[in-house]
Design a protein around this motif. Structure first.
Motif, PDB file in Angstrom:
ATOM      1  N   ASP A 195     -36.259   6.042  39.601  1.00  0.00           N
ATOM      2  CA  ASP A 195     -37.006   7.102  40.282  1.00  0.00           C
ATOM      3  C   ASP A 195     -36.088   8.254  40.704  1.00  0.00           C
ATOM      4  OD1 ASP A 195     -39.360   8.278  41.187  1.00  0.00           O
ATOM      5  OD2 ASP A 195     -39.102   7.473  43.220  1.00  0.00           O
ATOM      6  N   ASP A 196     -35.330   8.747  39.743  1.00  0.00           N
ATOM      7  CA  ASP A 196     -34.402   9.845  39.992  1.00  0.00           C
ATOM      8  C   ASP A 196     -34.547  10.896  38.886  1.00  0.00           C
ATOM      9  OD1 ASP A 196     -32.324  11.523  40.699  1.00  0.00           O
ATOM     10  OD2 ASP A 196     -30.806   9.942  40.802  1.00  0.00           O
ATOM     11  N   PRO A 197     -35.650  11.667  38.924  1.00  0.00           N
ATOM     12  CA  PRO A 197     -35.873  12.654  37.861  1.00  0.00           C
ATOM     13  C   PRO A 197     -34.802  13.746  37.802  1.00  0.00           C
ATOM     14  CG  PRO A 197     -37.525  12.878  39.591  1.00  0.00           C
ATOM     15  CD  PRO A 197     -36.727  11.659  39.905  1.00  0.00           C
ATOM     16  N   GLU A 198     -34.160  14.027  38.924  1.00  0.00           N
ATOM     17  CA  GLU A 198     -33.102  15.051  38.915  1.00  0.00           C
ATOM     18  C   GLU A 198     -31.923  14.602  38.049  1.00  0.00           C
ATOM     19  OE1 GLU A 198     -33.289  18.195  40.018  1.00  0.00           O
ATOM     20  OE2 GLU A 198     -35.364  17.618  40.432  1.00  0.00           O
ATOM     21  N   GLU A 199     -31.568  13.335  38.152  1.00  0.00           N
ATOM     22  CA  GLU A 199     -30.472  12.824  37.327  1.00  0.00           C
ATOM     23  C   GLU A 199     -30.907  12.770  35.864  1.00  0.00           C
ATOM     24  OE1 GLU A 199     -26.648  11.939  36.576  1.00  0.00           O
ATOM     25  OE2 GLU A 199     -27.469  12.552  38.496  1.00  0.00           O
ATOM     26  N   ALA A 200     -32.165  12.461  35.614  1.00  0.00           N
ATOM     27  CA  ALA A 200     -32.688  12.470  34.248  1.00  0.00           C
ATOM     28  C   ALA A 200     -32.560  13.876  33.649  1.00  0.00           C
ATOM     29  CB  ALA A 200     -34.143  12.010  34.220  1.00  0.00           C
ATOM     30  N   LYS A 201     -32.839  14.892  34.449  1.00  0.00           N
ATOM     31  CA  LYS A 201     -32.692  16.286  34.000  1.00  0.00           C
ATOM     32  C   LYS A 201     -31.232  16.602  33.663  1.00  0.00           C
ATOM     33  CE  LYS A 201     -36.438  17.925  36.914  1.00  0.00           C
ATOM     34  NZ  LYS A 201     -36.759  18.771  38.089  1.00  0.00           N
ATOM     35  N   LEU A 215     -28.541  11.129  20.995  1.00  0.00           N
ATOM     36  CA  LEU A 215     -29.910  11.376  21.458  1.00  0.00           C
ATOM     37  C   LEU A 215     -30.592  10.072  21.853  1.00  0.00           C
ATOM     38  CD1 LEU A 215     -32.287  13.283  21.939  1.00  0.00           C
ATOM     39  CD2 LEU A 215     -32.920  12.945  19.539  1.00  0.00           C
ATOM     40  N   ARG A 216     -30.400   9.016  21.070  1.00  0.00           N
ATOM     41  CA  ARG A 216     -31.011   7.718  21.414  1.00  0.00           C
ATOM     42  C   ARG A 216     -30.511   7.241  22.780  1.00  0.00           C
ATOM     43  NH1 ARG A 216     -29.861   6.729  15.902  1.00  0.00           N
ATOM     44  NH2 ARG A 216     -28.100   5.412  16.464  1.00  0.00           N
ATOM     45  N   ILE A 217     -29.223   7.401  23.018  1.00  0.00           N
ATOM     46  CA  ILE A 217     -28.654   6.965  24.292  1.00  0.00           C
ATOM     47  C   ILE A 217     -29.132   7.889  25.421  1.00  0.00           C
ATOM     48  CG2 ILE A 217     -26.520   6.445  25.548  1.00  0.00           C
ATOM     49  CD1 ILE A 217     -27.177   4.685  23.011  1.00  0.00           C
ATOM     50  N   THR A 218     -29.192   9.180  25.142  1.00  0.00           N
ATOM     51  CA  THR A 218     -29.675  10.147  26.129  1.00  0.00           C
ATOM     52  C   THR A 218     -31.089   9.800  26.561  1.00  0.00           C
ATOM     53  OG1 THR A 218     -28.302  11.904  25.198  1.00  0.00           O
ATOM     54  CG2 THR A 218     -30.186  12.594  26.519  1.00  0.00           C
ATOM     55  N   ASN A 219     -31.946   9.523  25.589  1.00  0.00           N
ATOM     56  CA  ASN A 219     -33.334   9.168  25.913  1.00  0.00           C
ATOM     57  C   ASN A 219     -33.403   7.874  26.715  1.00  0.00           C
ATOM     58  OD1 ASN A 219     -34.418  11.435  24.698  1.00  0.00           O
ATOM     59  ND2 ASN A 219     -34.676  10.433  22.735  1.00  0.00           N
ATOM     60  N   ARG A 220     -32.556   6.944  26.372  1.00  0.00           N
ATOM     61  CA  ARG A 220     -32.557   5.670  27.102  1.00  0.00           C
ATOM     62  C   ARG A 220     -32.127   5.887  28.552  1.00  0.00           C
ATOM     63  NH1 ARG A 220     -30.777   0.029  25.483  1.00  0.00           N
ATOM     64  NH2 ARG A 220     -31.865  -1.151  27.074  1.00  0.00           N
ATOM     65  N   ILE A 221     -31.060   6.652  28.756  1.00  0.00           N
ATOM     66  CA  ILE A 221     -30.578   6.915  30.115  1.00  0.00           C
ATOM     67  C   ILE A 221     -31.625   7.680  30.911  1.00  0.00           C
ATOM     68  CG2 ILE A 221     -28.829   8.095  31.502  1.00  0.00           C
ATOM     69  CD1 ILE A 221     -26.890   7.687  29.086  1.00  0.00           C
ATOM     70  N   SER A 222     -32.188   8.707  30.287  1.00  0.00           N
ATOM     71  CA  SER A 222     -33.205   9.516  30.955  1.00  0.00           C
ATOM     72  C   SER A 222     -34.411   8.663  31.342  1.00  0.00           C
ATOM     73  CB  SER A 222     -33.624  10.659  30.032  1.00  0.00           C
ATOM     74  OG  SER A 222     -34.692  11.380  30.584  1.00  0.00           O
ATOM     75  N   GLY A 223     -34.816   7.779  30.446  1.00  0.00           N
ATOM     76  CA  GLY A 223     -35.942   6.897  30.736  1.00  0.00           C
ATOM     77  C   GLY A 223     -35.657   5.957  31.895  1.00  0.00           C
ATOM     78  N   ILE A 224     -34.446   5.453  31.968  1.00  0.00           N
ATOM     79  CA  ILE A 224     -34.078   4.565  33.077  1.00  0.00           C
ATOM     80  C   ILE A 224     -34.144   5.329  34.396  1.00  0.00           C
ATOM     81  CG2 ILE A 224     -32.173   3.256  34.130  1.00  0.00           C
ATOM     82  CD1 ILE A 224     -31.320   2.532  31.217  1.00  0.00           C
ATOM     83  N   TYR A 225     -33.632   6.563  34.381  1.00  0.00           N
ATOM     84  CA  TYR A 225     -33.667   7.352  35.619  1.00  0.00           C
ATOM     85  C   TYR A 225     -35.090   7.683  36.039  1.00  0.00           C
ATOM     86  CZ  TYR A 225     -28.664   8.058  36.206  1.00  0.00           C
ATOM     87  OH  TYR A 225     -27.329   7.872  36.445  1.00  0.00           O
TER      88      TYR A 225
END
Length: 169
Positions: free
Chosen positions: A110-116, A95-105
């Motif tokens: 500026d890629d909210p689709e990849e964050a999703k 989860l920590r890594i997921t949040n970090r990756i999502s935050g970077i996107y």
């Protein structure tokens, strides 16, 4: 002969101590030393070497990703964060890594689709984890239309801010 052998081994150990690091685990100390003096490029090179030796070690890949972040290369960092994430079986750590990756996107690339996609991958990988509910809420927040996000109140009482504007006019 045995006594001489033991004595010579002790003398050698005093001059050159035996390796205290296990050969089957990565030794990050050279890269960490470079990070401490601010040589992130050198640390990155050390982590790349370690990653070639230990390609299935998630810590090496995550440290490599952090080094790319220090060098302001979030695009390359997410590649290694994802590789490291794929090797983690612990839902809390993932989860920590997921949040970090999502935050970077969302914030840097500026890629909210990849964050999703990243958040959805966490839910798929760990469907029974207690953290899934918070990931779903975060995913829902990314899926809200922009005008819906603008209409939320941010003050403590909700009454101190002006009412939201009707964007449909």
């Amino acid at each position: 002969h045995l006594l001489v052998s033991i004595a010579s081994q002790m003398a050698v150990d005093m001059i050159h101590p035996p390796e205290q690091h296990k050969p089957d685990t990565p030794d990050f100390s050279p890269a960490e030393a470079l990070e401490e003096i601010g040589d992130y490029e050198g640390a990155l090179n050390e982590y790349l070497v370690i990653a070639r030796i230990f390609p299935k070690d998630p810590d090496t890949l995550l440290r490599l990703a952090d080094a790319y972040m220090q060098l302001d290369d979030p695009g390359e960092a997410v590649v290694y964060f994802k590789k490291g994430w794929s090797l983690i079986n612990n839902p809390e750590r993932a989860l920590r890594i997921t949040n970090r990756i999502s935050g970077i996107y969302t914030r840097q690339l500026d890629d909210p689709e990849e964050a999703k996609r990243v958040l959805s991958a966490y839910i798929e990988q760990f469907p029974n984890a207690g953290e899934c509910e918070s990931v779903r809420r975060r995913l829902d927040g990314l899926e809200k239309p922009a005008e819906e996000k603008l209409t939320t109140f941010h003050s403590v009482t909700g009454m101190l801010e002006a009412p939201p504007i009707d964007l449909s006019e």
